[in-house]
Design an enzyme around this catalytic site. Structure first.
Site, short mmCIF file in Angstrom:
data_model
loop_
_atom_site.label_atom_id
_atom_site.label_comp_id
_atom_site.label_asym_id
_atom_site.label_seq_id
_atom_site.Cartn_x
_atom_site.Cartn_y
_atom_site.Cartn_z
N LYS A 59 32.29 39.67 -20.92
CA LYS A 59 31.07 40.40 -20.57
C LYS A 59 29.98 40.14 -21.59
O LYS A 59 30.23 39.81 -22.75
CB LYS A 59 31.34 41.91 -20.48
CG LYS A 59 31.64 42.59 -21.80
CD LYS A 59 31.90 44.07 -21.61
CE LYS A 59 32.20 44.75 -22.95
NZ LYS A 59 32.53 46.17 -22.79
N ARG B 296 26.34 42.07 -22.87
CA ARG B 296 25.51 43.28 -22.78
C ARG B 296 24.03 42.94 -22.98
O ARG B 296 23.67 42.12 -23.82
CB ARG B 296 25.92 44.30 -23.84
CG ARG B 296 27.25 44.99 -23.56
CD ARG B 296 27.45 46.13 -24.54
NE ARG B 296 28.72 46.78 -24.38
CZ ARG B 296 28.96 47.77 -23.51
NH1 ARG B 296 27.98 48.20 -22.73
NH2 ARG B 296 30.14 48.32 -23.43
N ASP C 188 41.10 50.21 -23.00
CA ASP C 188 39.95 50.19 -23.90
C ASP C 188 40.11 51.29 -24.94
O ASP C 188 40.98 52.17 -24.80
CB ASP C 188 38.66 50.38 -23.11
CG ASP C 188 37.46 49.73 -23.79
OD1 ASP C 188 37.60 49.30 -24.95
OD2 ASP C 188 36.39 49.66 -23.17
#
Length: 441
Positions: A319, A321, A345
């Protein structure tokens, strides 16, 4: 008597209390017999220290204490009253012997390892998570020291410990969760009050360590807040920090004092396995939501594989951000088709990343999607996003309180009071903390 000598005496006293408690002392001949039977006449020196209370085998505190710090065993004579000779031994076998002896003693005498109240230990709670602090005390069978905390009209915090802590080992249980700044300031004031009250040692038990995400400079002219908070805590007078699943392990380097970074993955794995026992016939894949969390996810995978007795797969999300709480791109690395996926997580904040990852997994052919996280912040739309998402269930630890308005059947809170209580006990008795997680070399 020197301070060093006093410290050594205190450690022996702790060992005696840890093994036997204050009451129900066993028949020492029976216990010595069991030791001889299993170890051919050799007994660990720490066990010898416990016998002093009944048999008075030796009164040389300094000699015994030196042995406590080394890897040796003592051989007793046939009467079990005098030391015949010493024998060097590697540390690992000694630890195994001690654990075996303790386990057998507790089993034979139907006792718990936490059967005593240490008059020199104080456990204090701030206002961030008093329920967890009370559960820790219940596990330890130790009272929670009362504290008065008030706020003035302008928002200033005032606190007072209601019992003497002079010469005591004090453990302050305080997560720096929302409102973060209030709880952090509360912790600092409690530490200062306890230090000025002449406590012997102060340990900050911080199940959730706030500001941990700001651990490096990602842009120009931004602070490294995790390091600043560490300096504040140490400057206030904390000598040891105990936290659970720090956002990144390198945060320990911001402290110059001892830091225990505990792991919550075994508790989460156990809760998941118990909840879905008999309903896990499909292949299981543990998914890390980013590259930085692969070590954490891998630890969870190993714990779950040991519980289930079969292999568990691994996948990862890549990912990027745009800014905090906003993901620009997320790609799946790995195969999840027809499999049950568990996203692992360290925290769930607004649940945006978590729910996006769950959607990607479903689009990639996942059969079911679950999530496990150590810290359930669940700020803003976090709960509503989870409720409306494809996630079947989310497991979180109770490092942060879960208020009534955030409770939902999809969200399962798992207690870590037993892990924290055992850690406090081990710190207080000078025992190894790493053996709790099977990390002893």
């Amino acid at each position: 008597m020197s301070n060093t000598h006093k410290t050594l005496q205190h450690r022996i006293k702790k060992q005696i209390e840890f093994y036997f408690g204050d009451n129900n002392l066993p028949n020492d001949k029976y216990l010595l017999g069991k030791v001889r039977e299993s170890e051919k006449g050799w007994i660990p020196i720490e066990m010898l220290a416990t016998f002093n209370r009944v048999k008075k085998l030796s009164t040389d505190v300094e000699f015994i204490s030196k042995c406590l710090h080394s890897s040796i065993l003592l051989e007793l004579d046939s009467n079990g009253t005098h030391v015949r000779r010493v024998k060097p031994l590697q540390e690992k076998p000694v630890n195994k012997i001690q654990e075996a002896l303790k386990s057998k003693f507790w089993k034979d005498h139907d006792l718990s390892p936490f059967t005593h109240t240490d008059s020199h230990m104080r456990i204090i709670s701030g206002t961030s998570n008093p329920d967890l602090a009370q559960k820790i005390c219940d596990e330890l069978k130790h009272p929670l020291t009362p504290v008065t905390i008030r706020r003035f009209a302008d928002g200033e915090t005032w606190c007072q410990v209601q019992e003497s802590v002079r010469g005591c080992d004090v453990f302050i249980v305080q997560s720096t969760c929302s409102p973060v700044n209030d709880h952090l300031m509360e912790l600092l004031l409690l530490v200062d009050a306890i230090k000025r009250a002449s406590a012997r040692s102060i340990t900050a038990v911080m199940p959730y360590y706030g500001y941990a995400r700001q651990d490096r400079k990602t842009k120009a002219r931004v602070p490294i807040s995790a390091a600043l908070v560490a300096k504040l805590i140490e400057s206030a007078g904390v000598e040891r920090v105990c936290s659970l699943d720090l956002h990144c392990g390198q945060i320990q380097g911001f402290f110059s004092c001892a830091v225990d970074n505990l792991f919550g993955q075994p508790k989460l794995a156990n809760a998941f396995a118990q909840t879905y026992q008999g309903d896990l016939e499909n292949d299981i894949v543990v998914v890390s939501p980013d590259a930085g969390g692969t070590e954490r996810a891998d630890y969870f995978r190993d714990a779950l594989a040991n519980l289930l007795g079969r292999d568990v797969g691994m996948a990862m999300m890549n990912k990027k951000r745009e800014e905090a709480n906003k993901v620009a791109r997320m790609e799946l690395i790995g195969d999840v088709t027809g499999k049950d996926c568990i996203i692992v997580d360290d925290m769930i904040d607004t649940a945006g990343t978590l729910c996006l990852a769950a959607s990607r997994l479903e689009e990639s052919g996942a059969r079911r999607v679950f999530a496990c996280a150590s810290h359930g912040l669940l700020n803003g739309p976090g709960v509503s996003r989870i409720v409306e998402s494809v996630l079947e269930r989310v497991f979180i630890l109770n490092t942060i309180p879960l208020p009534q308005d955030k409770q939902h059947q999809k969200i399962v809170s798992v207690s870590v009071a037993d892990v924290l209580s055992q850690t406090i006990e081990r710190i207080n008795t000078g025992s190894s903390v790493s053996t709790l997680f099977g990390l002893e070399p």
